[in-house]
Write a protein that holds these residues in place. Structure first.
Motif, PDB file in Angstrom:
ATOM      1  N   VAL A  85      24.821 -28.093  98.726  1.00 28.56           N
ATOM      2  CA  VAL A  85      25.865 -27.294  98.859  1.00 28.56           C
ATOM      3  C   VAL A  85      26.398 -26.957  97.574  1.00 28.56           C
ATOM      4  N   LEU A  86      26.347 -25.815  97.038  1.00 22.21           N
ATOM      5  CA  LEU A  86      26.778 -25.312  95.583  1.00 22.21           C
ATOM      6  C   LEU A  86      28.327 -24.806  95.902  1.00 22.21           C
ATOM      7  N   VAL A  99      42.808 -32.320 100.567  1.00 23.47           N
ATOM      8  CA  VAL A  99      43.877 -31.667 101.398  1.00 23.47           C
ATOM      9  C   VAL A  99      42.954 -30.813 102.498  1.00 23.47           C
ATOM     10  N   PRO A 100      43.581 -30.451 103.675  1.00 21.84           N
ATOM     11  CA  PRO A 100      43.068 -29.448 104.493  1.00 21.84           C
ATOM     12  C   PRO A 100      43.126 -28.102 103.846  1.00 21.84           C
ATOM     13  N   HIS A 101      41.922 -27.681 103.850  1.00 25.57           N
ATOM     14  CA  HIS A 101      41.608 -26.048 103.194  1.00 25.57           C
ATOM     15  C   HIS A 101      40.403 -25.576 103.737  1.00 25.57           C
ATOM     16  N   MET A 102      40.131 -24.427 103.337  1.00 28.81           N
ATOM     17  CA  MET A 102      38.860 -23.622 103.442  1.00 28.81           C
ATOM     18  C   MET A 102      38.131 -23.307 102.316  1.00 28.81           C
ATOM     19  N   GLN A 103      36.952 -23.384 101.947  1.00 32.51           N
ATOM     20  CA  GLN A 103      36.003 -23.063 100.891  1.00 32.51           C
ATOM     21  C   GLN A 103      34.823 -22.266 101.120  1.00 32.51           C
ATOM     22  N   PHE A 104      34.505 -21.470 100.735  1.00 29.26           N
ATOM     23  CA  PHE A 104      33.146 -20.714 100.653  1.00 29.26           C
ATOM     24  C   PHE A 104      32.348 -21.339  99.733  1.00 29.26           C
ATOM     25  N   ALA A 105      31.070 -21.491 100.270  1.00 27.08           N
ATOM     26  CA  ALA A 105      30.077 -21.863  99.451  1.00 27.08           C
ATOM     27  C   ALA A 105      29.309 -20.873  98.666  1.00 27.08           C
ATOM     28  N   LEU A 106      28.856 -21.270  97.545  1.00 27.54           N
ATOM     29  CA  LEU A 106      27.979 -20.269  96.750  1.00 27.54           C
ATOM     30  C   LEU A 106      26.534 -20.096  97.076  1.00 27.54           C
ATOM     31  N   ASP A 107      26.130 -21.254  97.652  1.00 29.29           N
ATOM     32  CA  ASP A 107      24.673 -21.428  97.845  1.00 29.29           C
ATOM     33  C   ASP A 107      24.664 -22.593  98.564  1.00 29.29           C
ATOM     34  N   GLU A 108      23.418 -22.794  99.416  1.00 26.42           N
ATOM     35  CA  GLU A 108      22.697 -24.169  99.908  1.00 26.42           C
ATOM     36  C   GLU A 108      21.252 -23.934 100.089  1.00 26.42           C
ATOM     37  N   ARG A 109      20.913 -25.167 100.042  1.00 23.13           N
ATOM     38  CA  ARG A 109      19.305 -25.306 100.313  1.00 23.13           C
ATOM     39  C   ARG A 109      18.988 -26.712 100.863  1.00 23.13           C
ATOM     40  N   GLU A 110      17.734 -26.910 101.391  1.00 25.68           N
ATOM     41  CA  GLU A 110      17.328 -28.060 101.695  1.00 25.68           C
ATOM     42  C   GLU A 110      16.433 -28.874 100.946  1.00 25.68           C
ATOM     43  N   GLU A 130      16.761 -41.183 105.774  1.00 28.26           N
ATOM     44  CA  GLU A 130      18.095 -41.196 104.949  1.00 28.26           C
ATOM     45  C   GLU A 130      18.284 -39.582 104.658  1.00 28.26           C
ATOM     46  N   ARG A 131      19.617 -39.196 105.071  1.00 30.17           N
ATOM     47  CA  ARG A 131      19.935 -38.021 104.709  1.00 30.17           C
ATOM     48  C   ARG A 131      21.362 -37.834 104.005  1.00 30.17           C
ATOM     49  N   HIS A 132      21.601 -36.912 103.267  1.00 30.43           N
ATOM     50  CA  HIS A 132      22.578 -36.684 102.390  1.00 30.43           C
ATOM     51  C   HIS A 132      23.049 -35.254 102.426  1.00 30.43           C
ATOM     52  N   LEU A 133      24.244 -34.993 102.442  1.00 35.43           N
ATOM     53  CA  LEU A 133      24.975 -33.763 102.060  1.00 35.43           C
ATOM     54  C   LEU A 133      25.660 -33.718 100.771  1.00 35.43           C
ATOM     55  N   ASN A 134      25.139 -33.160  99.635  1.00 34.26           N
ATOM     56  CA  ASN A 134      25.639 -33.048  98.289  1.00 34.26           C
ATOM     57  C   ASN A 134      26.182 -31.932  98.075  1.00 34.26           C
ATOM     58  N   LEU A 135      27.628 -32.055  97.778  1.00 32.20           N
ATOM     59  CA  LEU A 135      28.439 -30.850  97.368  1.00 32.20           C
ATOM     60  C   LEU A 135      28.351 -31.031  95.824  1.00 32.20           C
ATOM     61  N   MET A 136      27.962 -29.958  95.361  1.00 33.95           N
ATOM     62  CA  MET A 136      27.778 -29.635  93.906  1.00 33.95           C
ATOM     63  C   MET A 136      28.602 -28.602  93.248  1.00 33.95           C
TER      64      MET A 136
END
Length: 287
Positions: free
Chosen positions: A15-16, A24-35, A90-96
């Protein structure tokens, strides 16, 4: 002859973001995502396959959809896979971020192979270890279990201890067994003293990657060698360190001296930085 690699292969969601999340609690929009495929050992195996080597990768995969995706993609890309059966893949969620910053969240870990799986792969592992020109043992419980068998072959052992801080204990058996030790500077700070200590303990090569500053290596005689990073327009930073090590290993097996091998590693890392996957071969396989 082949190269034997033992260690992680995973299925990752990337997730880019424009910035890493604040705590802190908040909302954020992803720019892109892929698997895509992840895992340090998968990255090295893909790199060596791209060089025309015959990599044999031993990794634990679950009997789940993600495990089948990983296995199919690796084999299609030219990697010979010995898959030990694990409870889950094994599975990861990478925030980039575009700058290469990363937070990697482990969604599932493979655990340990069961006794039946170990028995089923025993003969294949023995054959692969004996046939290998070099052995790569990446940080994982399964690879650590193979250290005595790898040393018994007399083949050179390469390992990657990533962001080792010089203190943690899990990495020590890998360092003690290895002829070539690779790492990055995220946890060690200035790596020079540690690299020389690794050589003093019996390794013939110790290398630390330095991101945009290239890499530094110390040879068996204690001489320091530096290489700049190859210029590249970065698409994704995942797997760059694994690509660097694969490039150095391939060049070393081909007879290159250390400066040439480090330059080959930098070039290969750049090729991986320019793709959204661990290797350009996956562009056609996964996209």
């Amino acid at each position: 002859m082949s190269v034997f690699i033992a260690g992680p292969a995973s299925w990752n969601r990337i997730v880019l973001l424009d910035r890493l999340p604040e705590p802190v609690p908040h909302m954020q929009f992803a720019l892109d995502e892929r698997e895509t495929i992840g895992g340090t050992s998968a990255g090295k195996a893909l790199g060596l396959a791209g060089f025309g080597r015959d990599p044999v990768l031993y990794a634990l995969l679950g009997g789940d959809v993600e495990g089948r995706r990983v296995a199919d993609a690796l084999r299609t890309a030219g990697v010979t896979l010995i898959a030990g059966l694990a409870p889950a893949t094994e599975r990861h969620l990478n925030l980039m971020t575009a700058a290469g910053e990363r937070v990697s969240l482990y969604l599932s870990a493979p655990g340990e192979a069961d006794d039946e799986s170990c028995a089923a792969t025993a003969a294949s592992l023995t054959d692969a270890l004996q046939a290998a020109e070099a052995i790569v043992l990446d940080l994982s419980p399964e690879a650590r279990r193979l250290i005595p068998r790898a040393r018994a072959t007399g083949r050179p052992i390469w390992t990657d201890v990533h962001d080792y801080d010089g203190i943690a204990t899990f990495q020590r058996p890998f360092i003690a067994a290895a002829d070539a030790v690779f790492m990055n500077a995220d946890g060690i700070g200035d790596p020079i003293r540690f690299l020389h200590a690794v050589i003093d303990q019996g390794a013939s090569l110790a290398v630390c990657t330095l991101g945009a500053d290239g890499a530094v290596g110390v040879d068996a005689a204690g001489r320091e060698h530096r290489v700049p990073a190859a210029p590249v327009e970065v698409v994704d930073t995942n797997g760059a360190g694994d690509a660097f090590m694969a490039g150095v290993l391939d060049a070393t097996l081909a007879g290159a001296d250390l400066p040439e091998a480090l330059a080959a590693g930098a070039r290969h890392a750049a090729s991986v930085l320019s793709t959204p996957h661990l290797h350009p071969r996956l562009n056609d396989v996964l996209d």
